[in-house]
Design a protein around this motif. Structure first.
Motif, PDB file in Angstrom:
ATOM      1  N   GLU A 115       0.825  -1.220   0.000  1.00 30.41           N
ATOM      2  CA  GLU A 115       0.000   0.000   0.000  1.00 30.41           C
ATOM      3  C   GLU A 115       0.855   1.264   0.000  1.00 30.41           C
ATOM      4  O   GLU A 115       0.765   2.106   0.891  1.00 30.41           O
ATOM      5  CB  GLU A 115      -0.929  -0.009   1.213  1.00 30.41           C
ATOM      6  N   LEU A 116       1.682   1.352  -1.023  1.00 32.44           N
ATOM      7  CA  LEU A 116       2.624   2.468  -1.095  1.00 32.44           C
ATOM      8  C   LEU A 116       1.951   3.813  -1.408  1.00 32.44           C
ATOM      9  O   LEU A 116       2.279   4.830  -0.795  1.00 32.44           O
ATOM     10  CB  LEU A 116       3.696   2.171  -2.151  1.00 32.44           C
ATOM     11  N   ASN A 117       1.027   3.803  -2.372  1.00 34.16           N
ATOM     12  CA  ASN A 117       0.487   5.086  -2.840  1.00 34.16           C
ATOM     13  C   ASN A 117      -0.101   5.961  -1.734  1.00 34.16           C
ATOM     14  O   ASN A 117       0.239   7.152  -1.646  1.00 34.16           O
ATOM     15  CB  ASN A 117      -0.543   4.869  -3.956  1.00 34.16           C
ATOM     16  N   PRO A 118      -0.974   5.405  -0.876  1.00 35.05           N
ATOM     17  CA  PRO A 118      -1.536   6.257   0.175  1.00 35.05           C
ATOM     18  C   PRO A 118      -0.457   6.836   1.094  1.00 35.05           C
ATOM     19  O   PRO A 118      -0.582   7.980   1.547  1.00 35.05           O
ATOM     20  CB  PRO A 118      -2.453   5.309   0.966  1.00 35.05           C
ATOM     21  N   ALA A 119       0.614   6.044   1.343  1.00 38.88           N
ATOM     22  CA  ALA A 119       1.680   6.523   2.230  1.00 38.88           C
ATOM     23  C   ALA A 119       2.392   7.733   1.628  1.00 38.88           C
ATOM     24  O   ALA A 119       2.803   8.656   2.345  1.00 38.88           O
ATOM     25  CB  ALA A 119       2.682   5.411   2.502  1.00 38.88           C
ATOM     26  N   LEU A 120       2.539   7.762   0.303  1.00 34.41           N
ATOM     27  CA  LEU A 120       3.176   8.908  -0.344  1.00 34.41           C
ATOM     28  C   LEU A 120       2.203  10.085  -0.396  1.00 34.41           C
ATOM     29  O   LEU A 120       2.584  11.239  -0.143  1.00 34.41           O
ATOM     30  CB  LEU A 120       3.635   8.532  -1.759  1.00 34.41           C
ATOM     31  N   GLU A 121       0.960   9.773  -0.723  1.00 31.48           N
ATOM     32  CA  GLU A 121      -0.043  10.836  -0.845  1.00 31.48           C
ATOM     33  C   GLU A 121      -0.269  11.550   0.488  1.00 31.48           C
ATOM     34  O   GLU A 121      -0.474  12.768   0.521  1.00 31.48           O
ATOM     35  CB  GLU A 121      -1.359  10.256  -1.395  1.00 31.48           C
ATOM     36  N   GLU A 122      -0.184  10.783   1.583  1.00 29.49           N
ATOM     37  CA  GLU A 122      -0.318  11.387   2.917  1.00 29.49           C
ATOM     38  C   GLU A 122       0.697  12.493   3.146  1.00 29.49           C
ATOM     39  O   GLU A 122       0.474  13.394   3.944  1.00 29.49           O
ATOM     40  CB  GLU A 122      -0.038  10.320   3.991  1.00 29.49           C
ATOM     41  N   ARG A 123       1.844  12.357   2.496  1.00 32.66           N
ATOM     42  CA  ARG A 123       2.897  13.363   2.677  1.00 32.66           C
ATOM     43  C   ARG A 123       2.844  14.446   1.603  1.00 32.66           C
ATOM     44  O   ARG A 123       3.812  15.159   1.366  1.00 32.66           O
ATOM     45  CB  ARG A 123       4.270  12.695   2.654  1.00 32.66           C
TER      46      ARG A 123
END
Lengths: 200, 464
Positions: free
Chosen positions: B119-127
């Motif tokens: 679940e990489l995308n949400p982790a990047l989008e959060e930032r």
């Protein structure tokens, strides 16, 4: 605890989990090389490349390569003034007399392959000539010397390794394509939609 | 993505009943993939190639610690940075920290199941980092906010009409635009994203220990762009993706393509050793390889399930599976679906979360015949079924049915009696309500049982 130390710990933990998973298990042997027994030569390469959706043209005997390519492009590019982007280190005699443009704008990219494999219709393209020229143009022309055609992909890769893999190597075996929309084949999705191999 | 595999039966029913178009689209696409795979296998000595690939993967997996260290050393010599992630959270953290520390504002991505898994995308989008999927199928799914339903054709459950409506709304294409025009619109949109991205994120098909070569297979060219245009390239690679020698690549590149799409090789293959340093090379300044465990060492420790780690993610078992075909991947409730998902997901996630998956199979064995690395999927399905059974995790109807069967089979007189009356019940409403059969007959006509019992045929000599 520093971030670097954390990283080392994680690495060692993973390796130790691998070792404990494998403890008591017999290491199985490598089966040796796979013999794929491909057929070599321009004919075999051409037929595979054509199956892959590429176009293969052979330089006419005695013709000047740059001029010959220029005439070929007149037939293939439906633009009044096609422009070309040329890979780093492509010999002058292989460059058609056409206006140049950066890869982002050019209608044609010109490359020289290090080698090819007939069994898969694969061209070996070094990153050292620049990757944009191989990727951003709608039509990609790749010059290939007959002597550099291998029957098997494994042999083409071995010879590439001997010359030096460098940072990256691209293997191109046909035009960019996708069937992600309604299972209909579309070419030129991101990479070049036309691949022309010009055999010297 | 949230694990919903426990709801397999409900998810499958909802897909079949509420979205009949999915079954049609998935059946059509997988039938085409499967036919292409059969043709491509027929051109080679497929049995010999598959045994060879199985052997190479078995070798690398039973020496995995050595090859991981060798790969790390070569990559470091090549100038790449190697990171290790024990689990999904660590993997996300590594990529997000890298991006933030380098002031990355936008990321382009090549298709990668592992980045779905962690679940990489949400982790990047959060930032506050923009993430763009660039594989055409993945791009469609990102716009729809849906998960991939197939390893190779992530959007095969979506029809042309679906994409026409989506792109008309989001990209302003005509309502009846042809696939060529739709692809051109996506290309124009994504080309701009490629040019402005600071970081490209990819997965990895293979990582060669001998040379530190990351190999990526594709047909569109978006992965070559993702790994070439941005100044930073980050690749997430499962620790099971190693190959021992550079000489092994040629066989695996060809076999994976033949198994997955029936091609001799993918249109584009990237062989990446490290960051660009030579004059003329316009590739990335930094290359990072993140080696991810996330449950793989647990699978390796399982004396049966470890064979699952040979998987090259070609999708051949999905394409040939009569069960997958009915629903596509979403019913399986997690990233890896179809036969391979049914044996990999319990290994990676544990049976508590995934117990129904090994039961979502008719055990027909087609998946094993298609698998390029000869993973014994039918045996492993039984392995996980037994494990689920032992822990009381079997689906309810299965448990009731098995209990009834056990009661019957262990009482010979009852078994014989039911064998005689059973055929007469077929077609009656009682037959349709039998616990084991109701799930099957709800959506189909029940098969006509032979009027004569197997026991009788057997004693008379079948076929004589």
């Amino acid at each position: 605890m520093s971030a670097a130390r954390d990283a080392t710990t994680t690495r060692d933990e993973i390796l130790s989990r691998v070792r404990s998973a494998l403890s008591g298990r017999t290491g199985l042997p490598h089966p040796g090389p796979l013999d794929t027994q491909g057929e070599g030569g321009v004919g075999a390469l051409s037929s595979r490349l054509e199956r892959n959706g590429a176009r293969v043209e052979r330089l006419e005997p005695g013709a000047a390569p740059g001029e010959w390519l220029s005439h070929l492009l007149e037939r293939l590019v439906h633009e009044r003034e096609p422009s070309i982007a040329v890979g780093h280190g492509v010999p002058a005699r292989l460059i058609p007399p056409l206006p140049s443009a950066p890869p982002e704008e050019a209608s044609v990219g010109i490359s020289v392959a290090w080698g090819a494999a007939a069994e898969t219709g694969t061209l070996v393209l070094p990153a050292t000539e620049g990757r944009r020229v191989q990727l951003l143009v709608p039509l990609h022309v790749v010059w290939l010397e007959k002597e550099h055609i291998h029957a098997r992909l494994g042999d083409a890769l071995d010879s590439t390794r001997q010359r030096g893999l460098g940072a990256a190597v691209g293997l191109h075996s046909g035009p960019s394509k996708s069937a992600d929309i309604g299972r209909t084949l579309v070419t030129g999705v991101h990479g070049p939609g036309q691949l022309v191999v010009a055999v010297l | 993505m949230d694990v919903r595999s426990r709801d397999y039966a409900d998810l499958a029913r909802t897909i079949i009943e509420d979205t009949p178009g999915v079954r049609k689209a998935v059946s059509g696409a997988t039938a085409a993939f499967d036919a292409a795979r059969r043709r491509a296998y027929a051109e080679i000595d497929a049995e010999a190639w598959r045994r060879w690939a199985e052997g190479v993967k078995n070798h690398v997996l039973t020496h995995l610690d050595q090859y991981l260290e060798e790969a790390e050393a070569r990559l470091q010599e090549n100038g790449a940075k190697v990171h290790w992630a024990g689990n999904a959270q660590e993997a996300r953290h590594i990529v997000a920290e890298l991006a933030q520390a380098r002031g990355v504002r936008s990321v382009v991505k090549g298709k990668s199941m592992l980045t779905e898994e962690i679940e990489l995308n949400p982790a990047l989008e959060e930032r506050g980092i923009h993430v763009y999927e660039t594989d055409l199928g993945e791009y469609i799914l990102q716009l729809l906010d849906e998960a991939p339903s197939h390893i190779l054709g992530p959007a095969i459950h979506r029809s042309l009409e679906d994409v026409q409506a989506l792109f008309a709304d989001r990209l302003g294409t005509a309502a009846d635009a042809l696939p060529d025009d739709l692809a051109a619109a996506a290309r124009t949109e994504l080309r701009a994203r490629f040019q402005e991205a600071d970081m490209g994120v990819s997965g990895g098909n293979f990582l060669v220990a001998e040379t530190g070569t990351l190999a990526l297979i594709e047909n569109e060219g978006n992965i070559r762009l993702t790994t070439s245009l941005p100044r930073i390239h980050v690749a997430l690679v499962g620790i099971e993706k190693l190959l021992p020698t550079f000489g092994d690549l040629a066989g695996f590149l060809q076999l994976t393509a033949r198994a997955g799409t029936g091609q001799a090789i993918g249109c584009f293959v990237s062989l990446i050793q490290g960051p660009a340093t030579a004059p003329g090379d316009d590739g990335p300044e930094e290359v990072h390889i993140v080696l991810v465990d996330n449950g793989r060492t647990d699978v390796l420790a399982d004396e049966h399930a470890w064979e699952t780690l040979r998987c090259v993610r070609c999708g051949a078992c999905l394409n040939t599976c009569p069960v997958y075909k009915q629903t596509g991947g979403h019913a399986y409730g997690w990233v890896y679906s179809g036969p391979i998902g049914a044996v990999l997901d319990p290994g990676l996630l544990g049976l508590e979360q995934t117990a129904p998956l090994p039961f979502a199979s008719s055990l027909c064995g087609a998946c094993f015949d298609a698998c390029p690395v000869r993973i014994p999927i039918p045996d492993l399905l039984l392995h996980w079924r037994r494990a689920a059974q032992a822990r009381g995790l079997t689906p309810l109807s299965e448990r009731a049915g098995l209990k009834a069967f056990t009661a019957m089979a262990t009482r010979p007189a009852l078994y014989r009696y039911l064998g005689r009356v059973g055929p007469r019940l077929a077609g009656s409403s009682l037959f349709r309500r039998l616990p084991v059969l109701s799930g099957w007959t709800e959506h189909r006509e029940p098969p006509e049982p032979s009027p004569r019992r197997f026991r009788d045929l057997w004693s008379e000599g079948i076929g004589e």
